[in-house]
Enzyme design. Structure first.
Site, PDB file in Angstrom:
ATOM      1  N   PRO A   2      54.494  48.678  46.173  1.00 20.49           N
ATOM      2  CA  PRO A   2      53.355  49.142  46.035  1.00 20.49           C
ATOM      3  C   PRO A   2      52.220  48.830  44.739  1.00 20.49           C
ATOM      4  O   PRO A   2      53.029  49.814  43.247  1.00 20.49           O
ATOM      5  CB  PRO A   2      53.249  50.295  46.653  1.00 20.49           C
ATOM      6  CG  PRO A   2      54.549  50.617  47.607  1.00 20.49           C
ATOM      7  CD  PRO A   2      55.203  50.217  46.381  1.00 20.49           C
ATOM      8  N   GLU A   3      51.198  48.786  44.552  1.00 24.88           N
ATOM      9  CA  GLU A   3      51.068  49.279  43.152  1.00 24.88           C
ATOM     10  C   GLU A   3      49.591  49.890  43.726  1.00 24.88           C
ATOM     11  O   GLU A   3      49.406  50.568  44.621  1.00 24.88           O
ATOM     12  CB  GLU A   3      49.492  47.423  43.585  1.00 24.88           C
ATOM     13  CG  GLU A   3      49.567  46.243  43.676  1.00 24.88           C
ATOM     14  CD  GLU A   3      50.392  45.202  42.584  1.00 24.88           C
ATOM     15  OE1 GLU A   3      48.936  45.768  41.804  1.00 24.88           O
ATOM     16  OE2 GLU A   3      50.599  44.337  42.813  1.00 24.88           O
ATOM     17  N   LYS A  55      52.420  55.046  39.791  1.00 25.18           N
ATOM     18  CA  LYS A  55      54.012  54.371  40.757  1.00 25.18           C
ATOM     19  C   LYS A  55      54.181  55.640  42.372  1.00 25.18           C
ATOM     20  O   LYS A  55      54.526  55.955  42.676  1.00 25.18           O
ATOM     21  CB  LYS A  55      54.042  53.097  41.722  1.00 25.18           C
ATOM     22  CG  LYS A  55      53.488  52.285  40.606  1.00 25.18           C
ATOM     23  CD  LYS A  55      54.126  51.030  40.256  1.00 25.18           C
ATOM     24  CE  LYS A  55      53.769  49.907  40.403  1.00 25.18           C
ATOM     25  NZ  LYS A  55      54.076  48.355  39.749  1.00 25.18           N
ATOM     26  N   CYS A 249      41.555  25.733  41.815  1.00 24.34           N
ATOM     27  CA  CYS A 249      40.480  26.525  40.576  1.00 24.34           C
ATOM     28  C   CYS A 249      39.843  27.476  41.370  1.00 24.34           C
ATOM     29  O   CYS A 249      38.576  26.118  41.397  1.00 24.34           O
ATOM     30  CB  CYS A 249      41.343  26.800  39.421  1.00 24.34           C
ATOM     31  SG  CYS A 249      40.440  27.709  38.394  1.00 24.34           S
ATOM     32  N   CYS A 252      37.747  25.664  38.026  1.00 17.89           N
ATOM     33  CA  CYS A 252      37.758  24.848  37.420  1.00 17.89           C
ATOM     34  C   CYS A 252      38.038  23.807  37.909  1.00 17.89           C
ATOM     35  O   CYS A 252      38.323  22.475  38.158  1.00 17.89           O
ATOM     36  CB  CYS A 252      38.299  25.115  36.224  1.00 17.89           C
ATOM     37  SG  CYS A 252      39.668  24.944  36.148  1.00 17.89           S
ATOM     38  N   CYS A 271      46.104  29.855  35.986  1.00 21.03           N
ATOM     39  CA  CYS A 271      45.510  28.056  35.992  1.00 21.03           C
ATOM     40  C   CYS A 271      45.580  27.620  34.598  1.00 21.03           C
ATOM     41  O   CYS A 271      44.992  28.416  33.093  1.00 21.03           O
ATOM     42  CB  CYS A 271      43.998  28.010  36.321  1.00 21.03           C
ATOM     43  SG  CYS A 271      42.656  27.179  36.016  1.00 21.03           S
ATOM     44  N   CYS A 274      42.034  27.195  33.137  1.00 22.41           N
ATOM     45  CA  CYS A 274      41.182  28.695  32.339  1.00 22.41           C
ATOM     46  C   CYS A 274      41.890  29.322  31.543  1.00 22.41           C
ATOM     47  O   CYS A 274      41.180  30.002  31.088  1.00 22.41           O
ATOM     48  CB  CYS A 274      40.434  29.549  33.775  1.00 22.41           C
ATOM     49  SG  CYS A 274      39.711  28.440  34.840  1.00 22.41           S
TER      50      CYS A 274
HETATM   51 ZN   LIG Z   1      40.713  27.101  36.597  1.00 20.45          ZN
END
Ligand SMILES: [Zn+2]
Length: 285
Positions: A2-3, A55, A249, A252, A271, A274
């Site tokens: 879990p985050e 956490k 993306c 882009c 990406c 980017c």
């Molecule tokens: Zn991108």
């Protein structure tokens, strides 16, 4: 795993069910917890507060004890009305805290310990409030210094270090790098001060946006509030890059890449256009 935002929401839900009410029952399969309860019975005590730290989930009792649990991959807390059917088998039960209105059941909780105020302060595994990105006491300047100290490591690995920034998990790691245009494989030493500041600020913003009252269970970093249509039942529909390998993306149109990263081989998405490497080198996906 879990985050931090998931644990935060669990703490909020447990807090509403438990805080201020006398405990009427306590059970656990952890011998150390039952021994603590034998010596210092929890029945009759109040739950004073429930908080998340990274956490870890901390339940503070009026007798001075604190139950600290870590969910790792498997654990979860559920809240039931008395007599309500549990959504997991009884055999998965590890901890039950009861009051007259609710049962809080910890299922398959792998790590649980009972702390005093002193032992809690000394437990170096549980982050202090100042390093939790969701805490009011979070200190961004100190976080930047902790991050820079890992100069020879790749930034996405350092973002996962809970002693640097508590509360950032593997999904947020990729998303934070994307929104700051930082390549996840870039060494920390190659980051500018602006990039370091931007990464920490993005970590705070993205994680905080996912603990708002109206935020659902899925992590959302892209497109604002999640629209509840069947098409968007795919969690990656609300994310910039995570779990989007080979898809275009959103900024882009370049294809998103995926690669395992770091000593624990955690999956990373980015990406290549980017998020260029500072030296212009290409990282294969
Ligand atoms: Zn991108």
């Amino acid at each position: 795993m879990p985050e931090g935002d998931t644990i935060f929401r669990t703490a909020r839900a447990l807090s509403r069910a438990l805080v201020g009410k006398p405990i009427t029952g306590f059970r656990s399969t952890f011998p150390l917890l039952t021994r603590f309860n034998d010596d210092t019975p929890l029945v009759g005590q109040l739950v004073e507060s429930v908080e998340s730290r990274g956490k870890w989930l901390l339940i503070h009792f009026s007798g001075g004890g604190t139950l600290a649990t870590h969910m790792l991959m498997s654990g979860s807390w559920h809240i039931y009305r008395p007599g309500e059917r549990w959504q997991q088998p009884n055999g998965n039960m590890r901890i039950v805290i009861e009051n007259s209105d609710y049962l809080a059941v910890g299922f398959r909780v792998p790590v649980a310990r009972m702390h005093t105020a002193l032992s809690l302060a000394r437990d170096t595994k549980i982050p202090r409030l100042a390093i939790d990105v969701l805490s009011q006491e979070f200190d961004a300047g100190a976080a930047a210094r902790r991050l820079i100290a890992h100069a020879s490591e790749e930034i996405a690995d350092v973002l996962l270090r809970q002693e640097v920034l508590a509360g950032v998990g593997n999904v947020f790691k990729s998303e934070i790098c994307f929104v700051t245009a930082v390549n996840p494989f870039c060494k920390v030493a190659a980051l500018s001060q602006e990039q370091v500041t931007g990464l920490i600020s993005a970590a705070q913003k993205l994680v905080a946006a996912n603990v708002l009252e109206d935020s659902g269970d899925e992590i959302v970093t892209y497109g604002g509030r999640k629209r509840r249509t069947t098409h968007e039942s795919d969690p990656s529909a609300s994310l910039w890059v995570y779990s989007r390998k080979g898809e275009p993306c959103r900024r882009c149109g370049e294809l998103i890449r995926r690669r395992l990263q770091g000593p624990d081989a955690r999956v990373t998405f980015w990406c290549p256009r980017c998020q260029p490497m500072p030296d212009g080198s290409d990282i294969d996906g």
